[in-house]
Design an enzyme around this catalytic site. Structure first.
Site: not given
Ligand code: SAH
Length: 215
Positions: A64-66
């Site tokens: 899950i992206s930053q």
């Protein structure tokens, strides 16, 4: 899923942090302030860290992206409500939810079947309305094209021709490009004469865009 005052407080702090890191689009910050990021993390050991500005592992070896990256890409898109937006790389669905909160019509494509299945159900359970597809982002989504905006959330080895071709005039594509550890964040805009304008928005790190066939 529980979303209590503690989660809400952590979210407000995350929004403040993103503001200090340079995210200035009020609508984007508001959307991030609404999406319960703790609901997108599978491993409960990470729950307390859900609102820190870091990436997390999800199914199939993906991430899950930053939050900063999600906010940065979303800000670059310059979304207006009602726009037709194609996302490549559904992953956890967190970015999909942010786009939904901005009032666009979201189409999202994922290459890993378990992720596609899990995320579709998760987002529906949260009440989001969107269209999810199991497919290959290199091909875009011809049957729903053209799009106002296209967002790629995995590191592309090059800019897929199909994606450029599925943009409306005046539409834009935000895509991290590069095969090594780092990618350059490009924004491409289709001009009225058909030409594409391309601007480099700096270095980021993404999981690679998969080039093999369906799993
Ligand atoms: N937007 C996601 C980011 C997930 S990471 C989030 O907010 O969680 C990138 C995702 O792109 C992964 O789920 C990966 O499986 C997916 N992906 C990689 N190659 C792809 C391809 N060719 N087509 C579609 N999705 C792809």
């Amino acid at each position: 899923m529980k979303d209590d005052y503690r989660h809400q407080g952590l979210r407000r702090r995350l929004v403040d942090l993103l503001r200090t890191k340079g995210i200035s689009d009020g609508a984007v910050l508001q959307a991030i302030g609404k999406v319960p990021r703790h609901g997108f993390i599978d491993d409960t050991a990470f729950l307390d860290l859900a609102y820190q500005d870091i990436a997390f592992p999800i199914l199939c070896g993906q991430t899950i992206s930053q939050p900063y990256t999600v906010a940065f890409q979303t800000q670059l898109l310059e979304i207006a409500p009602g726009m037709k937006v194609l996302e490549i790389g559904t992953g956890s669905g967190y970015q999909t939810a942010v786009l939904c909160e901005l009032g666009c019509k979201v189409f999202t494509v994922e290459r890993h079947k378990p992720l596609y299945l899990q995320t579709k159900e998760r987002l529906k359970g949260m009440g989001y309305r969107f269209s999810a597809y199991y497919g290959d982002g290199f091909e875009g989504l011809p049957k729903e094209a053209p799009f106002d905006r296209i967002l790629v959330t995995c590191g592309a080895p090059w800019i897929p021709v199909a994606l450029e071709g599925q943009l409306k005039v005046g539409g834009s594509l935000v895509i991290p490009v590069g095969e090594g550890e780092e990618q350059r964040m490009f924004k491409l805009e289709r001009k009225a004469d058909g030409a594409m304008a391309k601007v480099d928005h700096g270095a980021f790190r993404f999981v690679p865009m998969l080039q093999d066939k369906a799993k």
